[in-house]
Design a protein around this motif. Structure first.
Motif, mmCIF file in Angstrom:
data_model
loop_
_atom_site.group_PDB
_atom_site.id
_atom_site.type_symbol
_atom_site.label_atom_id
_atom_site.label_comp_id
_atom_site.label_asym_id
_atom_site.label_seq_id
_atom_site.Cartn_x
_atom_site.Cartn_y
_atom_site.Cartn_z
ATOM 1 N N ASP A 226 -28.136 64.670 -63.769
ATOM 2 C CA ASP A 226 -26.831 64.283 -64.317
ATOM 3 C C ASP A 226 -26.914 63.976 -65.807
ATOM 4 O OD1 ASP A 226 -25.620 64.529 -61.838
ATOM 5 O OD2 ASP A 226 -25.984 62.432 -61.302
ATOM 6 N N ASP A 227 -28.125 63.757 -66.314
ATOM 7 C CA ASP A 227 -28.331 63.452 -67.732
ATOM 8 C C ASP A 227 -28.775 64.669 -68.527
ATOM 9 O OD1 ASP A 227 -27.660 60.710 -67.599
ATOM 10 O OD2 ASP A 227 -29.650 60.236 -66.814
ATOM 11 N N VAL A 228 -28.559 65.856 -67.954
ATOM 12 C CA VAL A 228 -28.927 67.103 -68.633
ATOM 13 C C VAL A 228 -27.666 67.847 -69.058
ATOM 14 C CG1 VAL A 228 -30.113 69.319 -68.433
ATOM 15 C CG2 VAL A 228 -31.056 67.289 -67.308
ATOM 16 N N HIS A 229 -27.645 68.305 -70.297
ATOM 17 C CA HIS A 229 -26.534 69.073 -70.866
ATOM 18 C C HIS A 229 -27.009 70.513 -71.026
ATOM 19 C CE1 HIS A 229 -23.219 69.234 -74.244
ATOM 20 N NE2 HIS A 229 -23.119 70.234 -73.367
ATOM 21 N N ALA A 230 -26.417 71.440 -70.275
ATOM 22 C CA ALA A 230 -26.838 72.841 -70.274
ATOM 23 C C ALA A 230 -25.941 73.695 -71.164
ATOM 24 C CB ALA A 230 -26.834 73.392 -68.852
ATOM 25 N N PHE A 231 -26.550 74.650 -71.859
ATOM 26 C CA PHE A 231 -25.830 75.576 -72.738
ATOM 27 C C PHE A 231 -26.180 77.006 -72.337
ATOM 28 C CE2 PHE A 231 -26.211 71.667 -75.074
ATOM 29 C CZ PHE A 231 -25.075 71.574 -75.872
ATOM 30 N N ASP A 233 -24.423 81.429 -71.736
ATOM 31 C CA ASP A 233 -23.352 82.399 -71.985
ATOM 32 C C ASP A 233 -23.190 83.433 -70.890
ATOM 33 O OD1 ASP A 233 -24.559 85.324 -73.484
ATOM 34 O OD2 ASP A 233 -25.876 83.744 -72.750
ATOM 35 N N SER A 234 -24.094 83.463 -69.914
ATOM 36 C CA SER A 234 -24.094 84.615 -69.020
ATOM 37 C C SER A 234 -24.227 84.231 -67.553
ATOM 38 C CB SER A 234 -25.233 85.555 -69.419
ATOM 39 O OG SER A 234 -25.069 86.826 -68.850
ATOM 40 N N MET A 235 -24.217 85.275 -66.718
ATOM 41 C CA MET A 235 -24.190 85.121 -65.270
ATOM 42 C C MET A 235 -25.341 84.272 -64.743
ATOM 43 S SD MET A 235 -24.145 88.276 -62.567
ATOM 44 C CE MET A 235 -24.026 88.032 -60.790
ATOM 45 N N ASN A 236 -26.534 84.463 -65.300
ATOM 46 C CA ASN A 236 -27.678 83.717 -64.783
ATOM 47 C C ASN A 236 -27.688 82.254 -65.213
ATOM 48 O OD1 ASN A 236 -28.469 84.026 -67.449
ATOM 49 N ND2 ASN A 236 -30.411 85.043 -66.986
ATOM 50 N N ASP A 237 -26.722 81.866 -66.055
ATOM 51 C CA ASP A 237 -26.595 80.456 -66.441
ATOM 52 C C ASP A 237 -25.711 79.672 -65.473
ATOM 53 O OD1 ASP A 237 -28.131 80.533 -68.885
ATOM 54 O OD2 ASP A 237 -26.490 81.702 -69.737
ATOM 55 N N ILE A 238 -24.967 80.357 -64.638
ATOM 56 C CA ILE A 238 -24.028 79.681 -63.740
ATOM 57 C C ILE A 238 -24.722 78.682 -62.807
ATOM 58 C CG2 ILE A 238 -22.419 80.049 -61.815
ATOM 59 C CD1 ILE A 238 -21.410 82.536 -63.279
ATOM 60 N N PRO A 239 -25.851 79.033 -62.154
ATOM 61 C CA PRO A 239 -26.515 78.031 -61.304
ATOM 62 C C PRO A 239 -26.943 76.786 -62.084
ATOM 63 C CG PRO A 239 -27.341 80.220 -60.799
ATOM 64 C CD PRO A 239 -26.523 80.353 -62.049
ATOM 65 N N MET A 240 -27.366 76.967 -63.338
ATOM 66 C CA MET A 240 -27.747 75.840 -64.178
ATOM 67 C C MET A 240 -26.526 74.993 -64.532
ATOM 68 S SD MET A 240 -29.839 75.934 -67.810
ATOM 69 C CE MET A 240 -28.706 77.015 -68.686
ATOM 70 N N PHE A 241 -25.403 75.646 -64.806
ATOM 71 C CA PHE A 241 -24.169 74.923 -65.118
ATOM 72 C C PHE A 241 -23.730 74.077 -63.928
ATOM 73 C CE2 PHE A 241 -21.956 77.264 -68.855
ATOM 74 C CZ PHE A 241 -23.121 77.181 -69.603
ATOM 75 N N LYS A 242 -23.876 74.628 -62.733
ATOM 76 C CA LYS A 242 -23.463 73.911 -61.533
ATOM 77 C C LYS A 242 -24.365 72.719 -61.247
ATOM 78 C CE LYS A 242 -21.202 77.807 -59.218
ATOM 79 N NZ LYS A 242 -21.224 78.718 -58.041
ATOM 80 N N ALA A 243 -25.622 72.802 -61.656
ATOM 81 C CA ALA A 243 -26.582 71.724 -61.385
ATOM 82 C C ALA A 243 -26.515 70.608 -62.415
ATOM 83 C CB ALA A 243 -28.005 72.293 -61.336
ATOM 84 N N ALA A 244 -26.323 70.967 -63.686
ATOM 85 C CA ALA A 244 -26.426 70.000 -64.775
ATOM 86 C C ALA A 244 -25.248 69.036 -64.807
ATOM 87 C CB ALA A 244 -26.531 70.730 -66.115
ATOM 88 N N GLY A 245 -25.488 67.880 -65.434
ATOM 89 C CA GLY A 245 -24.438 66.883 -65.555
ATOM 90 C C GLY A 245 -23.304 67.336 -66.451
ATOM 91 N N LYS A 246 -23.614 68.136 -67.471
ATOM 92 C CA LYS A 246 -22.595 68.679 -68.365
ATOM 93 C C LYS A 246 -22.990 70.102 -68.734
ATOM 94 C CE LYS A 246 -20.020 67.864 -72.656
ATOM 95 N NZ LYS A 246 -19.800 66.974 -73.824
ATOM 96 N N SER A 247 -21.992 70.956 -68.910
ATOM 97 C CA SER A 247 -22.275 72.343 -69.276
ATOM 98 C C SER A 247 -21.353 72.792 -70.395
ATOM 99 C CB SER A 247 -22.114 73.265 -68.066
ATOM 100 O OG SER A 247 -20.790 73.204 -67.555
#
Length: 283
Positions: A226-231, A233-247
């Protein structure tokens, strides 16, 4: 936030595949404020080191879209295809004459078997479609001039292949291949499909992605997801966006990526969008 997780292509790197000179200083300043820096990319660890300056204080890596996870120099996890999966992939690329690259967990890559060079070169040397990205043209030139990428059949440990990447200068050919991937390379068969442009696609092992890799890493770092901010631009970033506290999606991101992000950068990767955002919100 206690950590930022950064995609490379289209986020940190511009569309020419370049790391902006001033961004290294910005990341150092962010790190000096006690915020950990994580690189989370589809590239192998070897390819990350070729792109990210040594001066950047990186605390951990989620490489090959989560297939390998490293805390500093320590390997935390490694996920590879089975030999049967590898043989199936090779049978299909050879039947459909699709250019491919293999990435390994221990030795990086990319690698392509010499047996497949003739049809690969025919495709790579045809006039690129107008929608081919600049970094893809750069990659094609690298491949055609490489003395290391083209290997014999016994030149690689097939139990160590963590990713297949596919590319064609012909947009319609790649569309047909992407359709076939979705038909034959299903999650039930253990494959995960990604795409980062109109001319490429890639497959990894199903169930392992940037999201799972990020959670493995931050657990070792004693940081809440929840304390991770993910950045990205693409399809393979979606799982990271869903996991991170902020995207945060880049201004140049795919629309489906923007749709699930908490916010979007004001500028694109070609306009130093990440650096502008970090300076405005973290410094």
């Amino acid at each position: 936030m206690k950590a930022i997780a950064l995609d490379l292509d289209g986020t940190v790197l511009n569309n020419s595949g370049e790391f902006p000179d001033s961004l290294a200083d910005t990341l150092q300043e962010v790190h000096d404020k006690g915020i950990k820096i994580i690189i989370a990319t589809g590239r192998s660890l070897q390819m990350i080191h070729e792109k990210v300056p040594h001066s950047v204080p990186v605390d951990g890596y989620v490489a090959a879209s989560g297939m390998t996870v490293h805390h500093g120099d320590t390997l935390l996890s490694h996920t590879a295809f089975s030999k049967d999966q590898v043989e199936f992939v090779l049978s299909q690329v050879r039947e459909h004459k699709i250019y491919y690259e293999m990435t390994t967990g221990r030795h990086g890559g990319p690698y392509t078997f010499k047996e497949d060079r003739d049809y690969s070169v025919d495709d790579l040397t045809q006039t690129p479609d107008a929608t081919v990205l600049e970094y893809e043209n750069i990659g094609t030139a690298r491949t055609l001039n490489s003395t290391e990428q083209w290997i014999d059949e016994d030149g690689i440990d097939r139990a160590d292949i963590i990713k297949f990447y596919f590319f064609s200068n012909d947009k319609e050919k790649l569309e047909r291949w992407f359709t076939l991937l979705n038909e034959k390379f299903t999650s039930d068969a253990g494959y995960q499909i990604y795409r980062t442009s109109n001319h490429n696609s890639e497959i990894m092992v199903y169930g392992t992605d940037k999201g799972t890799g990020l959670m493995t890493l931050v657990d070792t770092m004693n940081i809440s997801i929840d304390d991770v901010h993910a950045f990205g631009d693409s399809m393979n970033d979606i799982p990271m966006f869903k996991a991170a506290g902020k995207s945060t999606a880049m201004q140049n991101a795919k629309e489906d990526v923007k749709a699930i992000a908490d916010d979007v950068t004001e500028f694109s990767c070609d306009e130093d969008g990440l650096e502008h955002y970090l300076r405005k919100n973290y410094l």
